[in-house]
Design a protein around this motif. Structure first.
Motif, PDB file in Angstrom:
ATOM      1  N   ILE A  82       0.836  -1.202   0.000  1.00  0.00           N
ATOM      2  CA  ILE A  82       0.000   0.000   0.000  1.00  0.00           C
ATOM      3  C   ILE A  82       0.869   1.249   0.000  1.00  0.00           C
ATOM      4  O   ILE A  82       1.424   1.664   1.024  1.00  0.00           O
ATOM      5  N   ASN A  83       1.013   1.837  -1.179  1.00  0.00           N
ATOM      6  CA  ASN A  83       1.787   3.057  -1.385  1.00  0.00           C
ATOM      7  C   ASN A  83       1.195   3.731  -2.627  1.00  0.00           C
ATOM      8  O   ASN A  83       1.722   3.622  -3.731  1.00  0.00           O
ATOM      9  N   TYR A  84       0.065   4.431  -2.408  1.00  0.00           N
ATOM     10  CA  TYR A  84      -0.750   4.900  -3.533  1.00  0.00           C
ATOM     11  C   TYR A  84      -1.267   6.323  -3.321  1.00  0.00           C
ATOM     12  O   TYR A  84      -1.452   6.767  -2.181  1.00  0.00           O
ATOM     13  N   PRO A  85      -1.566   7.003  -4.430  1.00  0.00           N
ATOM     14  CA  PRO A  85      -2.298   8.270  -4.312  1.00  0.00           C
ATOM     15  C   PRO A  85      -3.738   7.989  -3.908  1.00  0.00           C
ATOM     16  O   PRO A  85      -4.287   6.924  -4.211  1.00  0.00           O
ATOM     17  N   ILE A  86      -4.332   8.945  -3.217  1.00  0.00           N
ATOM     18  CA  ILE A  86      -5.755   8.874  -2.867  1.00  0.00           C
ATOM     19  C   ILE A  86      -6.490   9.903  -3.715  1.00  0.00           C
ATOM     20  O   ILE A  86      -6.075  11.064  -3.791  1.00  0.00           O
ATOM     21  N   LEU A  87      -7.572   9.479  -4.347  1.00  0.00           N
ATOM     22  CA  LEU A  87      -8.316  10.368  -5.227  1.00  0.00           C
ATOM     23  C   LEU A  87      -9.672  10.726  -4.638  1.00  0.00           C
ATOM     24  O   LEU A  87     -10.290   9.914  -3.947  1.00  0.00           O
ATOM     25  N   LYS A  88     -10.116  11.935  -4.912  1.00  0.00           N
ATOM     26  CA  LYS A  88     -11.453  12.346  -4.493  1.00  0.00           C
ATOM     27  C   LYS A  88     -12.434  11.949  -5.581  1.00  0.00           C
ATOM     28  O   LYS A  88     -12.243  12.284  -6.755  1.00  0.00           O
ATOM     29  N   ASP A  89     -13.464  11.238  -5.195  1.00  0.00           N
ATOM     30  CA  ASP A  89     -14.386  10.633  -6.160  1.00  0.00           C
ATOM     31  C   ASP A  89     -15.822  10.987  -5.797  1.00  0.00           C
ATOM     32  O   ASP A  89     -16.221  10.869  -4.649  1.00  0.00           O
ATOM     33  N   LYS A  90     -16.598  11.400  -6.780  1.00  0.00           N
ATOM     34  CA  LYS A  90     -17.999  11.753  -6.529  1.00  0.00           C
ATOM     35  C   LYS A  90     -18.961  10.668  -7.012  1.00  0.00           C
ATOM     36  O   LYS A  90     -20.028  10.487  -6.447  1.00  0.00           O
ATOM     37  N   LYS A  91     -18.589   9.971  -8.071  1.00  0.00           N
ATOM     38  CA  LYS A  91     -19.521   9.027  -8.697  1.00  0.00           C
ATOM     39  C   LYS A  91     -18.940   7.613  -8.803  1.00  0.00           C
ATOM     40  O   LYS A  91     -19.308   6.855  -9.695  1.00  0.00           O
ATOM     41  N   LEU A  92     -18.023   7.268  -7.895  1.00  0.00           N
ATOM     42  CA  LEU A  92     -17.393   5.939  -7.870  1.00  0.00           C
ATOM     43  C   LEU A  92     -16.693   5.612  -9.186  1.00  0.00           C
ATOM     44  O   LEU A  92     -16.576   4.462  -9.581  1.00  0.00           O
ATOM     45  N   TYR A  93     -16.210   6.652  -9.853  1.00  0.00           N
ATOM     46  CA  TYR A  93     -15.486   6.493 -11.117  1.00  0.00           C
ATOM     47  C   TYR A  93     -14.223   5.664 -10.935  1.00  0.00           C
ATOM     48  O   TYR A  93     -13.872   4.837 -11.779  1.00  0.00           O
ATOM     49  N   TYR A  94     -13.558   5.861  -9.787  1.00  0.00           N
ATOM     50  CA  TYR A  94     -12.260   5.218  -9.573  1.00  0.00           C
ATOM     51  C   TYR A  94     -12.368   3.789  -9.049  1.00  0.00           C
ATOM     52  O   TYR A  94     -11.354   3.174  -8.725  1.00  0.00           O
ATOM     53  N   LEU A  95     -13.576   3.270  -8.985  1.00  0.00           N
ATOM     54  CA  LEU A  95     -13.738   1.836  -8.716  1.00  0.00           C
ATOM     55  C   LEU A  95     -13.110   1.012  -9.837  1.00  0.00           C
ATOM     56  O   LEU A  95     -12.587  -0.081  -9.607  1.00  0.00           O
ATOM     57  N   LYS A  96     -13.172   1.542 -11.070  1.00  0.00           N
ATOM     58  CA  LYS A  96     -12.685   0.810 -12.235  1.00  0.00           C
ATOM     59  C   LYS A  96     -11.746   1.647 -13.107  1.00  0.00           C
ATOM     60  O   LYS A  96     -11.572   1.354 -14.291  1.00  0.00           O
ATOM     61  N   HIS A  97     -11.160   2.685 -12.525  1.00  0.00           N
ATOM     62  CA  HIS A  97     -10.216   3.498 -13.283  1.00  0.00           C
ATOM     63  C   HIS A  97      -8.981   3.795 -12.446  1.00  0.00           C
ATOM     64  O   HIS A  97      -9.065   3.996 -11.235  1.00  0.00           O
ATOM     65  N   SER A  98      -7.849   3.843 -13.127  1.00  0.00           N
ATOM     66  CA  SER A  98      -6.593   4.177 -12.475  1.00  0.00           C
ATOM     67  C   SER A  98      -6.518   5.682 -12.238  1.00  0.00           C
ATOM     68  O   SER A  98      -7.373   6.442 -12.709  1.00  0.00           O
ATOM     69  N   PHE A  99      -5.496   6.116 -11.506  1.00  0.00           N
ATOM     70  CA  PHE A  99      -5.353   7.545 -11.201  1.00  0.00           C
ATOM     71  C   PHE A  99      -5.172   8.381 -12.465  1.00  0.00           C
ATOM     72  O   PHE A  99      -5.432   9.586 -12.454  1.00  0.00           O
TER      73      PHE A  99
END
Length: 239
Positions: A82-99
């Motif tokens: 676990i060494n990752y960027p954290i993204l702010k998500d409004k519509k759960l877009y990053y459930l299936k997308h990379s940064f």
């Protein structure tokens, strides 16, 4: 006899088709994992520098924002993947997308909080991938030896760096968890998290702000996909 031959031929054909489908899925998952790992490694190389004298991390937030404005923090748990960027998500877009906004079934580490790490409680989500990516290592917190050696982790933001100290680890269904906490204020939540923890974790520090890490759990799972979640709750302190 002829029907038997036809049946055998059909079964062989089905087996071949299933084999190729499984092979395709495995190859696709392997390629996505490699792409995700390579992208993250490149991002770390381009944006993070460790100052030798102090061993403190310098993060180039301007560069990260140029890659994706949704990157709002970075999480690191030493001794894990676990060494990752954290993204702010409004519509759960990053459930299936990379940064970098490319489609990837590994997804990203993200939060849906309105004011991440400024709110009294920030929830951070990530997949529990069988390939070991994203938040899969959170399941190891159910091992007491692992817990004791990973009680602290780091969260970096553009405005403040935090040391997070774990106060609770548990697994529970999403609906049950929501019902348990929906009417609790912050102090009551803290008591609930401590009480429900799998282990009694010593922590007498004042708690004003917490982070709650969430990923899929397969403990007592009766559905696929499982409605169970691992929750790792930690007290946030400014470094």
């Amino acid at each position: 006899m002829k029907c038997k031959k036809i049946l055998i031929t059909l079964l062989i054909f089905i087996c071949i088709v299933v084999f190729f489908i499984c092979s395709y899925i495995l190859l696709r998952d392997f390629q996505e994992l490699n792409k995700s790992n390579e992208s993250t490694e490149n991002l770390i190389e381009e944006s993070i520098e460790v100052i030798e004298e102090t061993q403190k991390k310098y993060i180039d937030w301007d560069y990260l924002k140029s890659v994706n404005e949704d990157i709002i923090a970075w999480i690191e748990i030493e001794g894990t993947n676990i060494n990752y960027p954290i993204l702010k998500d409004k519509k759960l877009y990053y459930l299936k997308h990379s940064f970098d906004k490319t489609y990837n079934s590994n997804g990203s580490i993200f939060t849906t909080n309105h004011l991440p790490f400024e709110d009294s409680e920030t929830i951070v989500y990530g997949h529990n991938m069988k390939n070991g990516a994203m938040f899969s290592d959170l399941s190891k917190y159910y091992n007491k030896e692992f817990l004791n050696s990973h009680l602290k982790f780091k969260i970096y933001t553009p405005n403040c760096d935090y040391e997070a100290r774990v106060i609770s680890v548990y697994s529970i269904g999403i609906e049950t968890e929501n019902n348990n906490i929906k009417s609790l204020n912050f102090d009551e939540k803290i008591q609930y998290y401590k009480k429900i923890s799998r282990y009694d974790i010593d922590n007498n520090e004042e708690i004003n702000k917490i982070v709650k890490l969430s990923t899929c759990s397969y403990i007592n799972a009766k559905t696929t996909p499982t409605d169970q979640r691992y929750y790792i709750v930690a007290n946030l302190k400014n470094i």
